[in-house]
Design a protein around this motif. Structure first.
Motif, mmCIF file in Angstrom:
data_model
loop_
_atom_site.group_PDB
_atom_site.id
_atom_site.type_symbol
_atom_site.label_atom_id
_atom_site.label_comp_id
_atom_site.label_asym_id
_atom_site.label_seq_id
_atom_site.Cartn_x
_atom_site.Cartn_y
_atom_site.Cartn_z
ATOM 1 N N ALA A 318 0.841 -1.194 0.000
ATOM 2 C CA ALA A 318 0.000 0.000 0.000
ATOM 3 C C ALA A 318 0.877 1.245 0.000
ATOM 4 O O ALA A 318 2.022 1.211 0.457
ATOM 5 C CB ALA A 318 -0.908 0.004 1.230
ATOM 6 N N ALA A 319 0.307 2.339 -0.528
ATOM 7 C CA ALA A 319 1.054 3.600 -0.594
ATOM 8 C C ALA A 319 0.134 4.767 -0.265
ATOM 9 O O ALA A 319 -0.984 4.842 -0.774
ATOM 10 C CB ALA A 319 1.654 3.795 -1.988
ATOM 11 N N LEU A 320 0.621 5.653 0.602
ATOM 12 C CA LEU A 320 0.013 6.969 0.754
ATOM 13 C C LEU A 320 0.711 7.875 -0.252
ATOM 14 O O LEU A 320 1.931 8.034 -0.193
ATOM 15 C CB LEU A 320 0.215 7.510 2.170
ATOM 16 C CG LEU A 320 -0.590 6.857 3.296
ATOM 17 C CD1 LEU A 320 -0.180 7.435 4.650
ATOM 18 C CD2 LEU A 320 -2.083 7.056 3.083
ATOM 19 N N ARG A 346 -2.027 -0.975 -3.309
ATOM 20 C CA ARG A 346 -3.244 -0.201 -3.060
ATOM 21 C C ARG A 346 -2.872 1.201 -2.604
ATOM 22 O O ARG A 346 -1.902 1.380 -1.864
ATOM 23 C CB ARG A 346 -4.131 -0.886 -2.017
ATOM 24 C CG ARG A 346 -4.479 -2.327 -2.339
ATOM 25 C CD ARG A 346 -5.022 -2.511 -3.762
ATOM 26 N NE ARG A 346 -6.199 -1.710 -4.019
ATOM 27 C CZ ARG A 346 -7.453 -2.142 -3.857
ATOM 28 N NH1 ARG A 346 -7.679 -3.364 -3.445
ATOM 29 N NH2 ARG A 346 -8.473 -1.356 -4.121
ATOM 30 N N THR A 347 -3.647 2.188 -3.024
ATOM 31 C CA THR A 347 -3.244 3.573 -2.783
ATOM 32 C C THR A 347 -4.336 4.384 -2.100
ATOM 33 O O THR A 347 -5.528 4.122 -2.278
ATOM 34 C CB THR A 347 -2.907 4.284 -4.107
ATOM 35 O OG1 THR A 347 -4.077 4.324 -4.918
ATOM 36 C CG2 THR A 347 -1.784 3.579 -4.845
ATOM 37 N N VAL A 348 -3.898 5.367 -1.340
ATOM 38 C CA VAL A 348 -4.759 6.442 -0.859
ATOM 39 C C VAL A 348 -4.071 7.745 -1.242
ATOM 40 O O VAL A 348 -2.906 7.966 -0.901
ATOM 41 C CB VAL A 348 -4.971 6.379 0.664
ATOM 42 C CG1 VAL A 348 -5.741 7.610 1.150
ATOM 43 C CG2 VAL A 348 -5.719 5.112 1.045
ATOM 44 N N VAL A 350 -3.618 11.676 -0.925
ATOM 45 C CA VAL A 350 -3.824 12.761 0.042
ATOM 46 C C VAL A 350 -3.456 14.061 -0.660
ATOM 47 O O VAL A 350 -2.291 14.278 -0.993
ATOM 48 C CB VAL A 350 -2.958 12.562 1.304
ATOM 49 C CG1 VAL A 350 -3.190 13.693 2.301
ATOM 50 C CG2 VAL A 350 -3.258 11.212 1.952
ATOM 51 N N ALA A 371 -8.172 5.908 -8.780
ATOM 52 C CA ALA A 371 -8.111 6.718 -7.556
ATOM 53 C C ALA A 371 -9.445 6.612 -6.836
ATOM 54 O O ALA A 371 -10.270 7.519 -6.866
ATOM 55 C CB ALA A 371 -7.789 8.165 -7.899
ATOM 56 N N ASP A 372 -9.649 5.470 -6.175
ATOM 57 C CA ASP A 372 -10.942 5.246 -5.523
ATOM 58 C C ASP A 372 -10.865 5.468 -4.020
ATOM 59 O O ASP A 372 -11.785 5.123 -3.288
ATOM 60 C CB ASP A 372 -11.479 3.850 -5.851
ATOM 61 C CG ASP A 372 -10.583 2.745 -5.327
ATOM 62 O OD1 ASP A 372 -9.517 3.067 -4.761
ATOM 63 O OD2 ASP A 372 -10.938 1.576 -5.483
ATOM 64 N N ALA A 373 -9.770 6.035 -3.534
ATOM 65 C CA ALA A 373 -9.683 6.443 -2.130
ATOM 66 C C ALA A 373 -8.864 7.725 -2.082
ATOM 67 O O ALA A 373 -7.661 7.715 -2.323
ATOM 68 C CB ALA A 373 -9.039 5.357 -1.283
ATOM 69 N N VAL A 374 -9.552 8.823 -1.830
ATOM 70 C CA VAL A 374 -8.907 10.140 -1.841
ATOM 71 C C VAL A 374 -9.270 10.860 -0.555
ATOM 72 O O VAL A 374 -10.434 10.881 -0.163
ATOM 73 C CB VAL A 374 -9.377 10.986 -3.050
ATOM 74 C CG1 VAL A 374 -8.664 12.328 -3.073
ATOM 75 C CG2 VAL A 374 -9.158 10.235 -4.357
ATOM 76 N N VAL A 375 -8.281 11.421 0.107
ATOM 77 C CA VAL A 375 -8.536 12.215 1.304
ATOM 78 C C VAL A 375 -8.134 13.653 1.004
ATOM 79 O O VAL A 375 -6.986 13.931 0.664
ATOM 80 C CB VAL A 375 -7.744 11.680 2.514
ATOM 81 C CG1 VAL A 375 -7.963 12.566 3.732
ATOM 82 C CG2 VAL A 375 -8.164 10.252 2.827
ATOM 83 N N SER A 376 -9.106 14.549 1.111
ATOM 84 C CA SER A 376 -8.845 15.962 0.849
ATOM 85 C C SER A 376 -8.268 16.634 2.090
ATOM 86 O O SER A 376 -8.672 16.343 3.212
ATOM 87 C CB SER A 376 -10.149 16.657 0.460
ATOM 88 O OG SER A 376 -9.992 18.058 0.540
#
Lengths: 441, 34
Positions: A318-320, A346-348, A350, A371-376
């Motif tokens: 996984a990667a941030l 798998r990615t998030v 930010v 990009a199905d997990a994005v944190v603003s």
């Protein structure tokens, strides 16, 4: 940590500053940092290219506006051993990120300088920032919440950009280190150890990927690694402890809010959090610095492929993924999300948002279905009206709110209207270091 | 603002970093094939 290996753990000893004041002796005692003005002025003035040095103290809630900000630093010093903070800049190139480092928390050193540069427009033109210590401007920046020692440097007007950056950075780092040296015999309030826990193969193996805009043909490039300007580069792996010791630095001539300060690199929130969770929630494999803002789409795809390959080589599950900068460099960021996901990492993501003044415009420049997990981390696009100040600290008594040759000049004391948060140092939460949320609408 | 197909996971306030870490854990869980 078995990815980006380090020879040993890093002890980070914290010395909180509860009071910052001028005095006759440079000393830290009982949570109070007393600053001897003459000693620090003499230290910063050793570079003959610095014509004059001034010091000021600004405090939270004070109606003071700091102008001409070039950088913000947390004072740190390494004790024992041969390595020292900011290797390659104010100390020899000796590997850092292990041993013991003292930090003065709860305060900042704010470097300011009046400098117009030889390049007046375009992406390489200098841009400084401001900081209000009270009011709506202060609400946006964490730097307004702690007292700041303002180090104002007067430079010769004919310095080229590379030299001006070098002068400012060396002076601020020397002063910051000298401040931290006052803790040599004091007892820390807390000691945190990073990099001591063994890896755990049963946990998700994670990396942090930071996309970094760099200038390929100009200095400063925007990113320094052990003092070496990173220009056009493939991905580089660093240990998170190296960030804490100042091995990675930024650009003192580009301090608008979507570029990180030295303080941001020293306290990179995603790397710090994964380092703290190493062996508990994740198996942290290290930080990947990825150069972004290549000029052709094919080059952007190669940069994304390269960073994802490095993540896989580190065994990442996984990667941030985050970034610094603005504009078309975001393509590499989103393409890196895609490249990682296609390789099973798998990615998030930010990232900050645009969104326009009403929050209804496109929040991002470019999308990909991976990009199905994005944190603003919040929006840059906010009109701000900053009320008038009682006094001004730093480099400029007058400001050009809009940054182009011939733009109108206003008194730095006056009400200022900004069309985005860019001009406020720390006004954009680049990497998610803040705590806030929003209502659905 | 809220893109179809994209999941985006007076003191509601929460650590953005913790949000990102939780999202990362969820992402890894989703890819687990039992």
């Amino acid at each position: 940590m078995s990815g980006a290996r380090n020879a040993g753990p890093l002890e980070l000893a914290e010395f909180p500053v509860r009071e910052l004041r001028f005095g006759g002796t440079l000393q830290y005692a009982g949570g109070a940092l007393e600053v001897a003005e003459a000693e620090l002025v003499e230290l910063a003035s050793r570079d003959p290219r610095i014509l004059e040095v001034g010091l000021d103290i600004v405090r939270p809630g004070e109606r003071v506006r700091v102008t001409g900000i070039r950088d913000v630093v947390e004072p740190r010093v390494k004790v024992g051993g041969h390595a020292q903070v900011f290797p390659g800049i104010t100390s020899p190139v000796v590997p850092v990120g292990r041993g013991r480092t003292h930090r003065l928390s709860g305060m900042t050193l704010i470097a300011t300088a009046a400098y117009e540069g030889t390049i007046r427009t375009g992406t390489t033109a200098q841009r400084s920032a401001i900081l209000d210590m009270w009011g709506p401007g202060a609400d946006l920046s964490g730097f307004s919440r702690v007292p700041g020692l303002v180090l104002n440097l007067r430079l010769p007007p004919d310095l080229i950009e590379a030299e001006a950056h070098q002068v400012i950075q060396a002076a601020e780092y020397r002063v910051a280190q000298r401040l931290a040296e006052t803790t040599a015999v004091a007892e820390p309030a807390a000691v945190e150890t990073f990099g001591a826990a063994p890896g755990n193969g049963n946990l998700p193996r994670a990396v942090v990927i930071v996309g970094c805009i760099t200038e390929s043909e100009h200095l400063p490039s925007g990113l320094g690694y052990y003092g070496l300007p990173v220009r056009e580069s493939l991905a580089t792996v660093v240990h998170p402890n190296e960030l804490m010791d100042g091995a990675v630095t930024g650009n003192t001539l580009k301090t608008i809010a979507y570029y990180p300060t030295t303080w941001d690199w020293q306290n990179q929130p995603l790397a710090m959090r994964l380092a703290r969770e190493h062996g508990r929630r994740v198996d942290f494999a290290g930080v990947i610095l990825q150069r972004i803002r290549f000029e052709a789409f094919r080059e952007k795809e190669v940069a994304a492929h390269n960073a994802s390959q490095v993540a896989r080589a580190l065994g990442a599950d996984a990667a941030l993924i985050t970034w610094l900068g603005s504009g078309n460099a975001f393509l590499e960021v989103m393409l890196t999300v895609r490249a990682c996901e296609e390789k099973g990492v798998r990615t998030v993501l930010v990232t900050y948002e645009y969104g326009g003044q009403e929050g209804t415009d496109s929040p991002l420049l470019f999308y990909d279905t991976h990009a199905d997990a994005v944190v603003s981390t919040g929006s840059r696009d906010r009109i701000l009206e900053l009320p008038p100040a009682d006094r001004v600290a730093g480099a400029y008594q007058e400001l050009q709110v809009l940054n182009y040759p011939g733009a109108p000049v206003v008194s730095a004391l006056d009400t200022l209207t900004l069309d985005a948060t860019d001009a406020i140092i720390g006004g954009t939460d680049l990497w998610g270091g803040r705590d806030w949320t929003c209502r659905a609408h | 603002r809220i893109v179809k197909g994209v999941k985006i996971p007076v003191e509601l306030r929460k650590s953005i970093v913790e949000t990102a870490l939780k999202a990362l854990e969820e992402e890894v869980d989703e890819s687990t094939v039992f």
